[in-house]
Design an enzyme around this catalytic site. Structure first.
Site, PDB file in Angstrom:
ATOM      1  N   LYS A  75       0.486   5.437  -6.814  1.00 44.38           N
ATOM      2  CA  LYS A  75       0.045   4.535  -7.089  1.00 44.38           C
ATOM      3  C   LYS A  75      -1.019   4.676  -8.197  1.00 44.38           C
ATOM      4  O   LYS A  75      -1.221   5.760  -8.367  1.00 44.38           O
ATOM      5  CB  LYS A  75      -1.120   3.693  -6.088  1.00 44.38           C
ATOM      6  CG  LYS A  75      -0.996   2.197  -6.082  1.00 44.38           C
ATOM      7  CD  LYS A  75      -1.558   1.665  -5.259  1.00 44.38           C
ATOM      8  CE  LYS A  75      -2.333   0.495  -5.134  1.00 44.38           C
ATOM      9  NZ  LYS A  75      -3.149   0.924  -3.685  1.00 44.38           N
ATOM     10  N   SER A 150      -2.046  -4.783  -2.479  1.00 46.43           N
ATOM     11  CA  SER A 150      -2.203  -3.726  -3.601  1.00 46.43           C
ATOM     12  C   SER A 150      -1.113  -2.926  -4.535  1.00 46.43           C
ATOM     13  O   SER A 150      -1.054  -3.519  -5.413  1.00 46.43           O
ATOM     14  CB  SER A 150      -3.580  -4.076  -4.034  1.00 46.43           C
ATOM     15  OG  SER A 150      -3.788  -2.555  -3.565  1.00 46.43           O
ATOM     16  N   SER A 174      -3.345  -3.143   1.469  1.00 49.74           N
ATOM     17  CA  SER A 174      -2.903  -3.306   0.336  1.00 49.74           C
ATOM     18  C   SER A 174      -1.076  -2.452   0.695  1.00 49.74           C
ATOM     19  O   SER A 174      -0.420  -1.548  -0.314  1.00 49.74           O
ATOM     20  CB  SER A 174      -3.436  -2.792  -0.570  1.00 49.74           C
ATOM     21  OG  SER A 174      -4.017  -3.729  -0.894  1.00 49.74           O
TER      22      SER A 174
END
Lengths: 482, 95
Positions: A75, A150, A174
């Site tokens: 990420k 997210s 997330s």
């Protein structure tokens, strides 16, 4: 070709394929599908092939660590030395991280290969990955729908087979929500289990890193690499890390699993309720005892979270001032103009909304009514869980109230987007570990099941999820990529 | 709870955010809706409850006062918007 990390390790060790071959194969898939999915912000192809070559040389010498030669995506919230780390924000579009996050350092230590940095909601604020400076991410099961957020880029990439696994972070769901909407497995560990050093901060008392992969078995391997005490993170917990793989196959006969009735009430999609009911039957067949429990303050978790998280975000994001790194506006007239325009131009809408809400909640005259009150109610939410865990070993519920929704469906109404987090955010407020595993489908879209464990019981969670995955094949389903 | 444009302007100033005049109404509506969501917290009397700041109620860990970081000024300033002779440049603050 396999997307199982366990099988990749075996194949590499047996010389069935090399790390360069498998890395090249994933890079080819990324180049083919990323233009449609948009799940990567940066593809680190040169670095990946260099690391893969070094991994192959290690393997030839017989030096094999836990993830030697295994390609992983990260990420874009984890600082990666010498690599752009944008947090999906215009603010950090030009930011080349000058150091490695502890998580990245651990993956390098254990021999993993970095495929690239994945797309996300800007500064991890969002539940649909539509808040990225680099554009939204498509769900590989239906390109018109969101992958969740997210960590939407990580989930989409793994589900589509562009990486066997990826890292994520979870402040209010997330990791678990995008894992659910994309039909993969993800775990958010206990607060303090994985170091936050170099993981760009959003809500410091809530943020926690974890892996997304195809199975609980793979998540166990990845969490082994990620977890551990880190003196550089002042909230890291100094407790030894167990071997997460050793108890995976243990029998779960007699385990007490609680179903919180508030999670099966109004607002839950009927198809999802049916899928979860079938999964509960499966757990019964595996020997689990199902117990009715109550978490009476569940509803409060939305307002409490949306006070606490923005308050912490407004404080954390004050570091972005246009002076030392990141975006700076053109021709500032004075210092205040430099601050205001750099921030106003560098942050997207949702980030600005949350900074303003947080600033308001912390401002003189409102602190007691909002922030202090939220911190008091937060304890009530934690106590609900403490009472529940006196009666049960684990809690089971849906991960999300709906399957993946259409892009654009909720972007005009921030509050309706916040309500998507109802089943995931209370864990972050309490600091508990939780995971999402695929449990079935509704209208061709994946449904996620959430398991919540007591503090530091990641091993037990992975064990229960693994037993379910041995008895079912939902986690082996993958979308057809054209 | 509803916020007026003027209140949004003040919050934006406190947070050092430049907001276009034309966006103020939209932010006022969004923030007001979020504050309405917060009103649910009023349903519970929490006056006796100790506020919770950390999930494990942990306290700040201390460490020996030893030098652990090396000087990496050049590396860190390589990504700065504007530096001169090792200093970060900003518009003139003092006349």
């Amino acid at each position: 070709m396999t997307d199982s990390i366990r099988e990749i390790r075996l194949g590499l060790a047996a010389g069935e394929f090399s790390s360069v071959e498998i890395t090249q194969d994933y890079l080819n898939k990324i180049n083919l599908h990323n233009p449609t999915l948009n799940c990567f912000i940066t593809i680190t192809d040169e670095l990946a092939l260099e690391q893969a070559k070094a991994a192959d040389e290690s393997i030839a010498r017989g030096e094999i660590k836990t993830l030697t030669g295994v390609p992983i995506a990260h990420k874009d919230i984890y600082c990666t030395d010498g690599i752009k780390t944008s947090c999906a924000s215009k603010m950090l579009d030009n930011f080349i991280a000058p150091y490695d996050a502890t998580v990245i350092e651990h993956f390098k230590r254990d021999g993993a290969v970095i495929l690239g940095k994945t797309n996300m909601d800007e500064f991890a604020m969002g539940s649909s990955n539509e808040n990225s400076y680099y554009g939204s991410v498509a769900n590989p099961w239906d390109l018109g729908r969101v992958p969740g957020g997210s960590s939407g880029g990580s989930a989409s990439a793994v589900a589509a087979g562009l990486a066997p696994a990826a890292t994520g972070t979870d402040t209010g769901g997330s990791i678990r929500q995008p894992a659910a909407l994309c039909g993969i497995t993800g775990i958010k560990p206990t607060y303090g289990r994985v170091s936050r050093y170099g993981m760009i901060a959003f809500g410091s008392s809530l943020d926690q890193g974890g892996p997304l992969a195809h199975s609980a078995e793979d998540c166990a391997l990845l969490l082994q690499t990620m977890a551990g005490f880190d003196p550089r993170d002042s909230t890291s917990i100094d407790q030894s890390v167990p071997d997460y793989s050793v108890d995976l196959a243990q029998d779960i006969e007699g385990i007490k699993i609680g179903l919180p009735r508030e999670y099966f009430a109004e607002g839950l999609d009927a198809d999802i309720a049916n899928v979860i009911a079938s999964a509960v039957d499966e757990f019964r067949r595996l020997g689990a005892e199902i117990v009715d429990i109550t978490l009476p303050n569940t509803k409060l978790s939305i307002p409490v979270y949306y006070v606490v998280a923005p308050a912490e975000c407004s404080s954390n994001l004050s570091r972005f001032d246009g002076v030392r790194f990141g975006y700076r506006c053109d021709n500032p007239t004075d210092l205040e103009d430099l601050y205001k325009r750099s921030r106003g131009e560098g942050f997207g809408d949702e980030v600005i909304r949350r900074i303003m809400i947080g600033t308001y909640a912390l401002s003189a005259g409102y602190y007691d009514a909002y922030y202090l009150k939220a911190q008091q109610l937060r304890r009530l939410i934690k106590e609900d869980y403490e009472k529940a865990f006196e009666r049960v070993d684990m809690i089971l519920c849906p991960t999300t109230p709906e399957v993946a929704f259409k892009q654009g469906e909720k972007t005009d109404d921030p509050v309706s987007m916040y309500l998507q987090d109802i089943y995931t955010i209370s864990l972050n407020l309490a600091g508990l570990p939780g995971m999402s595993i695929p449990a079935g489908f509704s209208q061709g879209l994946p449904v996620g099941l959430q398991l919540i464990g007591n503090y530091f019981e990641e091993s037990r969670l992975l064990n229960v999820a693994h037993r379910f995955q041995q008895a079912t094949d939902w986690h082996l389903q993958s979308p057809e990529m054209k | 709870m509803s916020l007026k444009k003027e209140a949004v302007r003040k919050i934006a100033h406190l947070a050092r955010l430049q907001i276009d005049e034309s966006d103020l109404d939209r932010y006022a509506t969004d923030l007001s809706n979020i504050l309405t969501l917060f009103e649910q917290m009023n349903q519970v009397d929490a006056s006796d409850i100790v506020p919770m700041a950390h999930p494990m109620d942990a306290t700040q860990r201390l460490r020996p006062d030893e030098v652990t970081e090396l000087d990496q000024r050049d590396k860190f300033q390589a990504i700065a918007p504007d530096v001169n002779r090792g200093l970060y440049r900003v518009p003139k603050v003092i006349e």
